[in-house]
Write an enzyme that holds these catalytic residues in place. Structure first.
Site, PDB file in Angstrom:
ATOM      1  N   MET A  37     -18.576 -11.991  12.139  1.00 55.81           N
ATOM      2  CA  MET A  37     -19.159 -13.338  12.182  1.00 55.81           C
ATOM      3  C   MET A  37     -19.645 -13.651  13.603  1.00 55.81           C
ATOM      4  O   MET A  37     -19.818 -14.820  13.959  1.00 55.81           O
ATOM      5  CB  MET A  37     -18.143 -14.371  11.708  1.00 55.81           C
ATOM      6  CG  MET A  37     -17.749 -14.147  10.247  1.00 55.81           C
ATOM      7  SD  MET A  37     -17.232 -15.637   9.392  1.00 55.81           S
ATOM      8  CE  MET A  37     -15.856 -16.160  10.392  1.00 55.81           C
ATOM      9  N   GLY A  38     -19.850 -12.604  14.407  1.00 55.25           N
ATOM     10  CA  GLY A  38     -20.373 -12.813  15.749  1.00 55.25           C
ATOM     11  C   GLY A  38     -19.304 -13.282  16.716  1.00 55.25           C
ATOM     12  O   GLY A  38     -18.116 -13.085  16.477  1.00 55.25           O
ATOM     13  N   ALA A  39     -19.772 -13.909  17.832  1.00 61.30           N
ATOM     14  CA  ALA A  39     -18.872 -14.264  18.942  1.00 61.30           C
ATOM     15  C   ALA A  39     -18.062 -13.014  19.304  1.00 61.30           C
ATOM     16  O   ALA A  39     -16.827 -13.034  19.360  1.00 61.30           O
ATOM     17  CB  ALA A  39     -17.968 -15.444  18.582  1.00 61.30           C
ATOM     18  N   HIS A  41     -16.167  -9.864  20.714  1.00 62.07           N
ATOM     19  CA  HIS A  41     -15.258  -9.589  21.831  1.00 62.07           C
ATOM     20  C   HIS A  41     -14.801  -8.132  21.715  1.00 62.07           C
ATOM     21  O   HIS A  41     -15.194  -7.428  20.777  1.00 62.07           O
ATOM     22  CB  HIS A  41     -14.074 -10.561  21.823  1.00 62.07           C
ATOM     23  CG  HIS A  41     -13.384 -10.649  20.499  1.00 62.07           C
ATOM     24  ND1 HIS A  41     -12.633  -9.624  19.980  1.00 62.07           N
ATOM     25  CD2 HIS A  41     -13.352 -11.633  19.557  1.00 62.07           C
ATOM     26  CE1 HIS A  41     -12.151  -9.965  18.807  1.00 62.07           C
ATOM     27  NE2 HIS A  41     -12.587 -11.184  18.513  1.00 62.07           N
ATOM     28  N   HIS A  44     -13.921  -6.550  18.385  1.00 66.10           N
ATOM     29  CA  HIS A  44     -15.017  -6.090  17.524  1.00 66.10           C
ATOM     30  C   HIS A  44     -15.506  -4.713  17.979  1.00 66.10           C
ATOM     31  O   HIS A  44     -15.863  -3.866  17.152  1.00 66.10           O
ATOM     32  CB  HIS A  44     -16.194  -7.061  17.583  1.00 66.10           C
ATOM     33  CG  HIS A  44     -15.898  -8.411  16.981  1.00 66.10           C
ATOM     34  ND1 HIS A  44     -15.789  -9.548  17.736  1.00 66.10           N
ATOM     35  CD2 HIS A  44     -15.706  -8.781  15.692  1.00 66.10           C
ATOM     36  CE1 HIS A  44     -15.536 -10.579  16.932  1.00 66.10           C
ATOM     37  NE2 HIS A  44     -15.474 -10.138  15.699  1.00 66.10           N
ATOM     38  N   GLY A 155     -10.946  -5.137  10.757  1.00 64.17           N
ATOM     39  CA  GLY A 155      -9.781  -5.198  11.636  1.00 64.17           C
ATOM     40  C   GLY A 155      -8.493  -5.464  10.866  1.00 64.17           C
ATOM     41  O   GLY A 155      -8.469  -6.249   9.916  1.00 64.17           O
ATOM     42  N   GLN A 161      -6.909  -9.928   4.444  1.00 67.90           N
ATOM     43  CA  GLN A 161      -8.336  -9.700   4.143  1.00 67.90           C
ATOM     44  C   GLN A 161      -8.617  -8.217   3.945  1.00 67.90           C
ATOM     45  O   GLN A 161      -9.333  -7.819   3.014  1.00 67.90           O
ATOM     46  CB  GLN A 161      -9.197 -10.259   5.286  1.00 67.90           C
ATOM     47  CG  GLN A 161     -10.650  -9.825   5.210  1.00 67.90           C
ATOM     48  CD  GLN A 161     -11.508 -10.448   6.288  1.00 67.90           C
ATOM     49  OE1 GLN A 161     -11.895 -11.596   6.172  1.00 67.90           O
ATOM     50  NE2 GLN A 161     -11.845  -9.704   7.338  1.00 67.90           N
ATOM     51  N   SER A 194     -12.021 -14.512  18.001  1.00 64.82           N
ATOM     52  CA  SER A 194     -13.099 -15.406  18.432  1.00 64.82           C
ATOM     53  C   SER A 194     -12.581 -16.829  18.579  1.00 64.82           C
ATOM     54  O   SER A 194     -13.160 -17.641  19.298  1.00 64.82           O
ATOM     55  CB  SER A 194     -14.241 -15.395  17.416  1.00 64.82           C
ATOM     56  OG  SER A 194     -14.678 -14.080  17.206  1.00 64.82           O
TER      57      SER A 194
HETATM   58  O1  PAF Z   1     -13.418 -10.834   9.342  1.00 67.27           O
HETATM   59  C1  PAF Z   1     -14.511 -11.425   9.447  1.00 67.27           C
HETATM   60  O2  PAF Z   1     -15.086 -11.561  10.530  1.00 67.27           O
HETATM   61  C2  PAF Z   1     -15.158 -11.989   8.194  1.00 67.27           C
HETATM   62  O3  PAF Z   1     -14.205 -12.493   7.319  1.00 67.27           O
HETATM   63  C3  PAF Z   1     -16.090 -10.998   7.491  1.00 67.27           C
HETATM   64  C4  PAF Z   1     -15.325  -9.792   6.988  1.00 67.27           C
HETATM   65  C5  PAF Z   1     -17.172 -10.538   8.455  1.00 67.27           C
HETATM   66  C6  PAF Z   1     -16.746 -11.670   6.288  1.00 67.27           C
HETATM   67  O4  PAF Z   1     -17.481 -12.770   6.660  1.00 67.27           O
END
Ligand code: PAF
Length: 286
Positions: A37-39, A41, A44, A155, A161, A194
């Protein structure tokens, strides 16, 4: 529409993503994918490194997915730093940044939902964010389908998740291999996130208490102390550091089922707790 912005291509349309990935695939190259989702660091970039080890080309998506934020959550204020993200991706030798708009991902008339069960119904994040995983599942199913990568890296920081995405890929016959990568931490143990930028100076100083409590509990459980007692003490330690705890629990590492004794399976300790207005999550293996 696609915009080629130096130094790495950043594409916004699904068609352009497919075209580029298709041309690599036609050359026999293996594709790695890191949805974000960007931001961005360092955490990522450890996922990018993992994808790089397993593939010839690495695609990173940057999309702040509205569907996974509850009505009272931080969708509007979630950090959006696409330009800086693309620069960092270039330094990390990522081959392509896919940054679709909300309309690309959810065009008018979009009407499909993905109902996830199993690890999504275990009274952890799902209890406190009841619509979250349905939103994650729909976007991840779409992104995996769009990128059609050989391998996608997620991650372990978002442990529930990760298990849900593994289940989703298996259940929907998505052929992308799902790989989990370890959580990257600041030098004092705080899991990189983030959302850490929301922490005030005092909250940031208190935040490593989460990891301290997890590591102490993991050690004690590993030494044979009863799980119930150890987790009770861990909750006291985290509360004493100023957190309001949503959950701090020992679960079966593969199913997230409740676990009373270490012998019942591989154990994972998971926490979500709020300090000020910021909610942090973390987890470790025993
Ligand atoms: O973990 C995340 O950053 C989000 O939940 C993902 C997997 C990119 C889905 O939007």
């Amino acid at each position: 529409m696609s915009i080629v912005s130096a130094p790495i291509p950043s594409v916004h349309s699904i068609a352009e993503l497919r075209r580029r990935v298709g041309s690599w695939r036609a050359r026999g190259e293996r594709i790695g994918f890191v949805p974000t989702m960007g931001a961005l660091h360092e955490g990522h970039f450890s996922l990018v490194d993992e994808a790089r080890r397993r593939a010839d080309r690495v695609v990173v998506s940057v999309f702040v997915n509205p569907a996974q934020f509850g009505p009272s959550e931080d969708f509007d204020k979630y950090p959006r730093t696409l330009e800086a993200d693309v620069e960092k991706l270039a330094s990390a030798r990522v081959d392509l940044c896919f940054a679709p708009s909300v309309e690309d991902v959810y065009p008018p008339g979009f009407a499909t939902s993905v109902k996830v069960g199993g690890p999504a119904e275990t009274d952890l994040e799902d209890r406190f964010r009841p619509t979250h995983f349905a939103g994650v599942a729909v976007v991840v199913a779409k992104l995996l389908n769009q990128a059609a990568a050989d391998v996608a890296v997620f991650g372990e920081k978002d442990y529930q998740q990760l298990l849900i995405i593994r289940r989703l890929a298996r259940d929907l016959d998505i052929s992308t291999e799902i790989v989990g990568a370890p959580t990257l931490r600041e030098s004092d143990g705080l899991a990189m996130s983030s959302r850490n930028i929301y922490l005030s100076k005092e909250e940031r100083a208190a935040a490593p208490a989460l990891y301290r409590a997890l590591t102490k509990a993991a050690r004690l459980i590993g030494e044979g102390e009863p799980i119930g007692h150890v987790m009770g003490e861990a909750r006291e330690d985290v509360a004493a550091a100023g957190f309001a705890i949503d959950y701090l629990e020992a679960r079966h590492a593969e199913t997230l089922a409740r676990i009373a004794r270490r012998q019942e399976g591989p154990v994972r300790l998971l926490v979500a707790a709020r300090i000020g207005t910021t909610r942090l999550i973390d987890n470790i293996a025993v």
